[in-house]
Motif scaffolding. Structure first.
Motif, PDB file in Angstrom:
ATOM      1  N   TYR A 103       0.822  -1.213   0.000  1.00  0.00           N
ATOM      2  CA  TYR A 103       0.000   0.000   0.000  1.00  0.00           C
ATOM      3  C   TYR A 103       0.856   1.262   0.000  1.00  0.00           C
ATOM      4  O   TYR A 103       0.482   2.273  -0.619  1.00  0.00           O
ATOM      5  N   LEU A 313      -5.897   0.589   5.319  1.00  0.00           N
ATOM      6  CA  LEU A 313      -6.145  -0.499   4.367  1.00  0.00           C
ATOM      7  C   LEU A 313      -5.447  -1.785   4.809  1.00  0.00           C
ATOM      8  O   LEU A 313      -5.971  -2.889   4.622  1.00  0.00           O
ATOM      9  N   THR A 317      -7.604  -5.200   5.574  1.00  0.00           N
ATOM     10  CA  THR A 317      -7.368  -6.435   4.830  1.00  0.00           C
ATOM     11  C   THR A 317      -6.861  -7.543   5.741  1.00  0.00           C
ATOM     12  O   THR A 317      -7.258  -8.708   5.607  1.00  0.00           O
TER      13      THR A 317
END
Length: 472
Positions: A103, A313, A317
């Motif tokens: 990311y 994120l 996840t």
């Protein structure tokens, strides 16, 4: 109904609920606890305290003992133990670190510069922009392992450039969709970490075994792009000097040094430290996460907002993967306790299949499951059903895992549920139709099948590096 029949009902009901749109992780946990309550129900043990109460005991005491009895089912102990087992799994610790690396790299503006540089460097190669897009996809996918992120970002960067260069819509779309899926196969793949945690196979040997098949598949993609551009130049016209002017070698070398080399070195550092035995996968993932931050700082792309997005994120996840594992563990434990696993094993062994027939059957089922399900759900929920059968058919779990990783490329590419196609369509210009994207990915399905055939017939493609680094 017998217990094995109830186990099959449990599996069938789960599939129905998934197609109905229920959240998979919580559906697994709810069904595991629900059916587990039945499986582990033992009235004598659970209500022992109630039965021991004296006859003169008050109603409140009896109500409390009854309530405690209903909560004394072993399925709740199973749920707690399985949750702790997942959260304490050292292999899974690498997942959030690799995700964070991906990311951060995604938000560091590295990919656009990398695609531009490779496009200039390969301008004399037939289908040069397609080759540059595929190599960029492969590198970026390897760094992130997140298919949706790769396809979306490359769709924003490379697809408009290829359309301006008069590339055929389906040809350009297929390149991005296929290239974006390579990250679940080429190490450091998060999918392989999840498979290692589910199967007990060494993640280090898995990484070593996946390298050659991964680059073999990427090589097949490049050969297809170049060959198609030579045989059918209209799908990938050569760039004009106005589109890509000549550049002095020194300037080109500097571009490669500042765009291609840093990301390649980051990936090599992570993989090299794992394969060379210098670091565990978790330690190597830490190196990768730190390296991603260093790259973001070096490219002056690290802001608090981007860092916060990357952390958010990553946590989201990772939580999804962990709760999938918790749900899968309790579901599979109850399924096995009821005799479902033994029933399936007896059914498959009763078919009197050869090793090849078993592999074809297993891969066909995984291929079909790839339509409605993500790779994470297939690896965590359904692959463990096949694992006990591997010893029966003399199949190495390492070999099986690489075949599954190759096969799962198709789950993102096979219409009508090709998620890569939908990711791309979501950000593609209106003139790029979904049917054109579907048409573009079809040749890559054939190449995945070819790669699986080559790997089966030449197992050394998988075993060469693990045996070289770690012995047979």
């Amino acid at each position: 109904m017998t217990d094995p029949q109830i186990a099959l009902l449990m599996l069938g009901l789960f599939i129905v609920l998934v197609f109905a749109g229920f959240p998979i992780a919580f559906t697994l946990m709810a069904m595991g606890i629900g059916f587990g309550y039945y499986a582990y129900y033992d009235e004598g043990r659970m209500f022992r305290g109630l039965n021991r109460l004296a006859e003169e005991a008050g109603g409140l005491e009896r109500l409390k003992a009854t309530f405690e009895g209903y909560l004394s089912n072993n399925v709740f102990d199973l749920f707690i133990n399985q949750t702790y087992t997942v959260m304490a799994n050292e292999v899974l610790t690498a997942v959030p670190l690799f995700l964070f690396m991906g990311y951060v790299v995604e938000r560091a503006n590295i990919v656009g510069r990398l695609f531009t540089t490779l496009n200039i460097a390969s301008k004399n190669v037939p289908g040069s922009m397609g080759v540059a897009a595929l190599v960029t996809c492969a590198l970026f996918a390897t760094a992130t392992g997140i298919v949706g992120a790769v396809v979306t970002l490359m769709g924003l960067l490379a697809l408009p450039a290829m359309l301006r260069a008069r590339y055929d819509h389906s040809f350009a779309s297929g390149i991005i969709c296929a290239g974006g899926t390579l990250g679940i196969l080429i190490p450091p793949s998060i999918m392989l970490i999840v498979y290692a945690a589910a199967s007990g196979v060494s993640i280090v040997r898995l990484y070593a075994g996946a390298l050659v098949p991964g680059f073999l598949l990427a090589g097949l993609y490049v050969v297809y792009i170049v060959t198609r551009a030579i045989l059918q130049p209209s799908v990938a016209p050569k760039p004009t000097k106005e589109e890509i002017p000549d550049m002095p070698r020194g300037e080109l070398a500097w571009l490669l040094l500042t765009s291609f080399l840093p990301l390649a070195l980051l990936i090599l550092a992570v993989l090299g430290s794992i394969l060379g035995g210098l670091a565990t996968p978790t330690e190597a993932a830490s190196i990768g996460a730190l390296g991603g931050l260093v790259l973001a700082v070096a490219y002056r792309a690290l802001t608090f907002q981007r860092l916060r997005e990357s952390v958010y994120l990553t946590v989201r996840t990772t939580a999804m993967v962990c709760w999938l594992f918790v749900g899968s563990y309790i579901f599979s434990s109850v399924f096995s306790y009821l005799g479902g696993e033994q029933l399936i094993s007896e059914f498959v062994t009763g078919l009197d299949l050869t090793q090849l027939q078993f592999l074809i059957l297993a891969q066909l089922i995984i291929f079909l499951l790839g339509w409605p399900l993500e790779w994470s759900e297939i690896i965590i929920i359904f692959v463990p059903i096949f694992l006990p059968l591997l010893a029966v058919f003399d199949v190495d779990p390492l070999f099986f895992g690489i075949l599954v990783a190759l096969n799962l490329q198709t789950s993102f590419l096979t219409p009508p549920m090709a998620m890569s196609a939908y990711y791309l369509k979501g950000i593609a210009p209106p003139e790029v139709r979904l049917v054109e994207i579907f048409k573009g990915v079809m040749p890559y399905l054939a190449m995945v099948l070819l790669a699986m055939i080559l790997v089966y017939n030449f197992p050394a493609l998988i075993y060469a590096l693990p045996n070289y680094f770690y012995g047979s």
